[in-house]
Design an enzyme around this catalytic site. Structure first.
Site, PDB file in Angstrom:
ATOM      1  N   LYS A   2      17.144  79.324  43.716  1.00  0.00           N
ATOM      2  CA  LYS A   2      18.243  78.589  43.089  1.00  0.00           C
ATOM      3  C   LYS A   2      18.808  79.286  41.852  1.00  0.00           C
ATOM      4  O   LYS A   2      19.990  79.161  41.545  1.00  0.00           O
ATOM      5  CB  LYS A   2      17.796  77.176  42.742  1.00  0.00           C
ATOM      6  CG  LYS A   2      17.619  76.320  43.995  1.00  0.00           C
ATOM      7  CD  LYS A   2      17.530  74.858  43.666  1.00  0.00           C
ATOM      8  CE  LYS A   2      17.708  74.002  44.907  1.00  0.00           C
ATOM      9  NZ  LYS A   2      16.587  74.143  45.858  1.00  0.00           N
ATOM     10  N   GLU A  14      24.507  68.164  39.797  1.00  0.00           N
ATOM     11  CA  GLU A  14      23.816  67.072  40.470  1.00  0.00           C
ATOM     12  C   GLU A  14      22.425  67.590  40.813  1.00  0.00           C
ATOM     13  O   GLU A  14      22.216  68.779  40.948  1.00  0.00           O
ATOM     14  CB  GLU A  14      24.549  66.705  41.759  1.00  0.00           C
ATOM     15  CG  GLU A  14      24.254  67.626  42.974  1.00  0.00           C
ATOM     16  CD  GLU A  14      24.761  69.056  42.834  1.00  0.00           C
ATOM     17  OE1 GLU A  14      25.680  69.279  42.010  1.00  0.00           O
ATOM     18  OE2 GLU A  14      24.242  69.956  43.523  1.00  0.00           O
ATOM     19  N   SER A  38      11.887  80.848  50.389  1.00  0.00           N
ATOM     20  CA  SER A  38      12.857  80.404  49.380  1.00  0.00           C
ATOM     21  C   SER A  38      12.227  79.956  48.068  1.00  0.00           C
ATOM     22  O   SER A  38      12.853  80.024  47.020  1.00  0.00           O
ATOM     23  CB  SER A  38      13.733  79.285  49.949  1.00  0.00           C
ATOM     24  OG  SER A  38      12.940  78.242  50.483  1.00  0.00           O
TER      25      SER A  38
END
Ligand SMILES: *Cc1c(COP(=O)(O)O)cnc(C)c1O
Length: 392
Positions: free
Chosen positions: A90, A112, A377
């Site tokens: 991220k 968000e 990830s």
């Protein structure tokens, strides 16, 4: 065929800008600003610097020898995004967009968050770049993710509790969009995946494409050619899109996206394979709806995959047949989570465990000269309590 989507903000019929009139200036301004910095040398250099020295790029493309032996077929490589600052991919996107905000002279960033991972990654990037972060989060999620809420506060971000709807991610997105409308002048909305109105799916894909570029470069170095397959999990779809994008025109490389099946006869959060075409959060894509056409509450053991829609580029890539999508359920993901921990000494995120499960299945039907790259990830430290609580 040269792949050059989006065209006019669309991936085939998918994508677009389904936003209220008042938001049009904002998305246009963002698109123009991104176009300007995209190839700007000083922007690129500054982003590369943060990615290297702050986030820890490049990440290794690691040959998982023990897992390969266990699966008994193709070589399995792990793209180690779990080693990045924050423990997941991220940060590639939050650094990119936070820097973009800075170049747009917007000192306030809103975001968000569902499980809190994107909120934390946003708070980190904003702290590093000297921007003020405010994060919208459903009150249900706040209850479930106390530690991430506290992390965001430590990192200087303000967390807004959202009490509307199901009090989860989709409601947090609606609130963030509302905030953006009223504070356009000084505020950038930092979306966490390849979702939302154009230009977000394109921007997030581009920032996450660093994953696929490194895979390409590393595999050329190690194997002398591209991998036979790339496998990644699909929540909103950003780590997978970033892994796939540099290989889309290379038809010899199989691309496989793995959605979360949840458990029982619930549809999990497999928006592509179990959803319908629909409009949500500013885009036309695949969406999970109930029988009344209302957005369905989704479920997956992997909080990061728990989203009722998916990025529009994935809808296009599924329809065109370029990417194969499949489903892995909770219990299969847990088996993979345990296997990788035991065999390689790497505790994967439950999200990534979905991709690992599929890679093991695929490797068995391939030969030892072939190779699969799985995008790992994120790391699984955050998920250990979930596994303890299940008791299996
Ligand atoms: C958020 C998250 C995901 C899902 O998001 P995508 O946009 O589909 O990549 C997957 N893995 C991890 C570790 C995450 O934190």
């Amino acid at each position: 065929m040269e792949y050059k989507y989006p065209i006019n903000g669309k991936f085939g019929i998918y994508g677009g800008q389904f936003v209220p009139e008042v938001l049009m200036p904002a998305v246009h301004e963002l698109e123009a600003a991104y176009k300007k910095v995209k190839d700007d040398t000083s922007f690129k250099r500054e982003l590369e610097w943060y990615l290297a020295y702050y986030a820890g790029r490049p990440t290794p493309t690691y040959l998982a020898k023990n897992l390969t032996k266990f699966a008994g077929g193709a070589k399995i490589y792990l793209k180690r995004e779990d080693l990045l600052h924050g423990g997941a991919h991220k940060i590639n996107n939050t650094l990119g967009q936070a820097l973009l905000a800075k170049y747009m002279k917007k000192g306030r960033v809103i975001a968000e968050t569902g499980a809190g991972q994107h909120g934390v990654a946003t708070a980190m990037a904003c702290a590093a770049l000297g921007l003020h972060a405010e994060v919208y989060m459903g009150s249900e999620d706040i209850k479930r993710q106390e530690i991430n809420v506290y992390r965001m506060t430590l990192l200087g971000a303000k967390v807004h509790k959202v009490d509307s709807g199901s009090r989860t991610l989709k409601d947090a997105i609606n609130e963030a969009l509302r905030d953006w409308v009223t504070n356009l002048v000084n505020t950038h909305y930092l979306i966490g995946s390849v979702v939302g109105p154009h230009p977000y799916p394109m921007i997030v894909r581009d920032f996450q494409s660093v994953i696929g570029k490194e895979i390409k470069r590393d595999m050329m170095k190690i194997e002398g050619r591209a991998p036979d397959a790339i496998v990644a999990c699909v929540g909103g779809g950003s780590n997978s899109m970033g892994s796939f994008y540099p290989f889309i025109e290379d038809q010899a490389v199989k691309l496989v996206g793995v959605e979360a099946g949840g458990h029982g006869n619930h549809s999990g959060s497999a928006a592509l394979l179990r959803g319908r075409e629909g409009v949500l959060h500013g885009m036309l894509s695949h969406v999970l709806e109930d029988s009344n056409g209302q957005i369905d509450d989704t479920y997956s053991i992997a909080a990061g995959l728990d989203y009722s829609a998916v990025g529009p580029e994935h809808s296009y890539l599924m329809k065109s047949g370029r990417v194969r999508y499949t489903i892995v359920n909770d219990s299969e993901a847990i088996v993979a989570f345990r296997k990788l921990s035991l065999l390689e000494g790497i505790i994967p995120a439950l999200e990534s465990s979905h991709a690992i499960a599929e890679a093991i299945r695929m490797a068995r039907d391939m030969n030892e000269k072939q190779s699969i790259v799985v995008t790992l990830s994120g790391r699984g430290d955050k998920d250990v309590q979930t596994i303890i609580n299940r008791g299996d």
